[in-house]
Design an enzyme around this catalytic site. Structure first.
Site, mmCIF file in Angstrom:
data_model
loop_
_atom_site.group_PDB
_atom_site.id
_atom_site.type_symbol
_atom_site.label_atom_id
_atom_site.label_comp_id
_atom_site.label_asym_id
_atom_site.label_seq_id
_atom_site.Cartn_x
_atom_site.Cartn_y
_atom_site.Cartn_z
ATOM 1 N N ASP A 16 59.916 16.929 17.006
ATOM 2 C CA ASP A 16 59.284 16.464 15.919
ATOM 3 C C ASP A 16 59.289 14.796 16.073
ATOM 4 O O ASP A 16 60.617 14.317 16.293
ATOM 5 C CB ASP A 16 59.324 17.006 14.873
ATOM 6 C CG ASP A 16 58.374 16.544 13.671
ATOM 7 O OD1 ASP A 16 57.007 16.326 14.019
ATOM 8 O OD2 ASP A 16 58.458 16.716 12.456
ATOM 9 N N HIS A 33 52.887 11.093 22.300
ATOM 10 C CA HIS A 33 52.961 12.244 22.816
ATOM 11 C C HIS A 33 53.513 12.217 24.232
ATOM 12 O O HIS A 33 54.480 12.895 24.770
ATOM 13 C CB HIS A 33 51.697 13.077 22.588
ATOM 14 C CG HIS A 33 51.496 13.557 21.156
ATOM 15 N ND1 HIS A 33 52.400 13.991 20.265
ATOM 16 C CD2 HIS A 33 50.401 13.440 20.526
ATOM 17 C CE1 HIS A 33 51.939 14.103 19.070
ATOM 18 N NE2 HIS A 33 50.807 13.710 19.292
ATOM 19 N N LEU A 127 67.884 28.544 34.488
ATOM 20 C CA LEU A 127 67.645 28.191 33.085
ATOM 21 C C LEU A 127 65.891 28.750 32.870
ATOM 22 O O LEU A 127 65.137 28.851 33.651
ATOM 23 C CB LEU A 127 67.064 26.875 32.763
ATOM 24 C CG LEU A 127 66.774 25.977 31.525
ATOM 25 C CD1 LEU A 127 67.570 26.369 30.332
ATOM 26 C CD2 LEU A 127 66.184 24.546 31.686
HETATM 27 C C1 IPE Z 1 56.217 21.290 14.325
HETATM 28 O O1 IPE Z 1 55.731 19.732 13.686
HETATM 29 C C2 IPE Z 1 55.243 21.388 15.129
HETATM 30 C C3 IPE Z 1 55.655 20.801 16.702
HETATM 31 C C4 IPE Z 1 56.839 19.934 16.815
HETATM 32 C C5 IPE Z 1 54.945 21.183 17.860
HETATM 33 P P1 IPE Z 1 54.696 19.332 12.830
HETATM 34 O O2 IPE Z 1 54.767 17.961 12.693
HETATM 35 O O3 IPE Z 1 53.514 20.047 13.096
HETATM 36 O O4 IPE Z 1 55.321 19.854 11.214
HETATM 37 P P2 IPE Z 1 55.327 19.902 9.998
HETATM 38 O O5 IPE Z 1 53.561 19.719 9.672
HETATM 39 O O6 IPE Z 1 55.651 18.377 9.580
HETATM 40 O O7 IPE Z 1 55.757 20.921 9.141
HETATM 41 C C1 IPE Z 2 55.642 16.511 17.256
HETATM 42 O O1 IPE Z 2 55.430 14.951 16.813
HETATM 43 C C2 IPE Z 2 54.536 16.827 18.421
HETATM 44 C C3 IPE Z 2 53.523 17.950 17.694
HETATM 45 C C4 IPE Z 2 53.513 18.243 16.624
HETATM 46 C C5 IPE Z 2 52.653 18.178 18.621
HETATM 47 P P1 IPE Z 2 54.420 14.897 15.639
HETATM 48 O O2 IPE Z 2 52.861 14.421 16.270
HETATM 49 O O3 IPE Z 2 54.211 15.840 14.509
HETATM 50 O O4 IPE Z 2 55.034 13.521 15.230
HETATM 51 P P2 IPE Z 2 55.002 13.315 13.553
HETATM 52 O O5 IPE Z 2 55.875 14.100 12.843
HETATM 53 O O6 IPE Z 2 53.616 12.858 12.859
HETATM 54 O O7 IPE Z 2 55.775 11.622 13.635
HETATM 55 MG MG MG Z 3 55.489 16.173 12.653
#
Ligand code: IPE
Ligand code: IPE
Ligand code: MG
Length: 239
Positions: A16, A33, A127
């Site tokens: 995240d 990303h 792995l």
């Molecule tokens: C969880 O992160 C999903 C991924 C890392 C793929 P999110 O950013 O979607 O989760 P919330 O919304 O903060 O709980």
């Molecule tokens: C995690 O990073 C990747 C996905 C959920 C696909 P985020 O896109 O949730 O990044 P933040 O949490 O908004 O910074």
């Molecule tokens: Mg996120």
């Protein structure tokens, strides 16, 4: 660093913080990303050296479909590129790639890339890299429940229906949030949770080793009691 080698760990990562990493640099969210995909490549490379046997990473949650269409499109196309680029690398480094989650809502080209990656790397032994795409732990549990026959359901049989490879030992979440966001709810029943404030694109192999060092100092009890203390000088157990 006092790093104790653990045998063959299952590590799960909620990767995240990509969006905040990008906006913090004055870039559009989606620029985070591809940087996150690079971080994943470095972590996969480092994983066998950290005695990780299974690595399950959250790449796209079923709730991520609610994001703006341009971000969803960017993520789908990035996942396709990741699979195409990493499949030969995984093959060369003896890594098996598998994907968990729903496939019926993914673009057809991504499904083909997944099938190709799974087929090509199926012999990987060093792995298992499991990518969670369109994944929801609650949906996975509901689907497994629908396939149980009623009587004779054991934890082991249910875990098999769920497609659980093995219980998670360590769950790492980057990006500062301290929640599970519908990831591996069954498999993490006794996982050790490690939360890092580092945004995912900045998470390095050194951060992974630090997280595993933290894990090695945790005492896992699985509902039991701590191991007995060492024998005293007279050779009796102190109670
Ligand atoms: C969880 O992160 C999903 C991924 C890392 C793929 P999110 O950013 O979607 O989760 P919330 O919304 O903060 O709980
Ligand atoms: C995690 O990073 C990747 C996905 C959920 C696909 P985020 O896109 O949730 O990044 P933040 O949490 O908004 O910074
Ligand atoms: Mg996120």
């Amino acid at each position: 660093m006092n790093f104790t080698i653990q045998s063959n760990l299952h590590v799960a990562i909620i990767m995240d913080g990509n969006g905040r990493w990008a906006t913090g640099r004055g870039l559009p969210r989606i620029a985070g990303h591809p940087a996150g995909a690079e971080a994943l490549r470095r972590i996969v490379e480092a994983a066998p050296g950290c005695n990780i046997g299974t690595l399950t990473v959250y790449t796209f949650s079923s709730d991520n479909w609610t994001r703006p269409q341009y971000e969803v499109d960017a993520l789908m196309s990035l996942l396709g590129c990741y699979l195409a680029r990493e499949t030969p690398r995984c093959l060369a480094s003896d890594v098996r790639m598998t994907v968990i989650g729903r496939r019926d809502r993914l673009p057809e080209s991504l499904c083909l890339a997944i099938e190709n990656a799974e087929r090509t790397t199926s012999g990987g032994r060093i792995l298992e890299l499991r990518l969670a795409i369109d994944y929801s732990a609650r949906d996975a549990i509901l689907n497994a429940s629908a396939r149980t026959s009623g009587d004779g359901v054991t934890r082991e049989r249910f875990a098999a229906l769920l497609g659980e490879s093995r219980p998670v030992d360590v769950l790492i979440r980057t990006g500062g949030e301290q929640r599970l966001s519908d990831f591996l709810l069954w498999e993490c029943a006794y996982a050790e949770l490690i939360f890092s404030k580092t945004m995912w694109p900045d998470f390095s192999p050194a951060d992974l080793r630090r997280a595993l060092d933290q894990y090695s100092h945790r005492e896992r009890r699985f509902g039991g009691i701590p191991l007995p203390p060492p024998a005293n000088a007279k050779g009796h157990w102190l109670r």
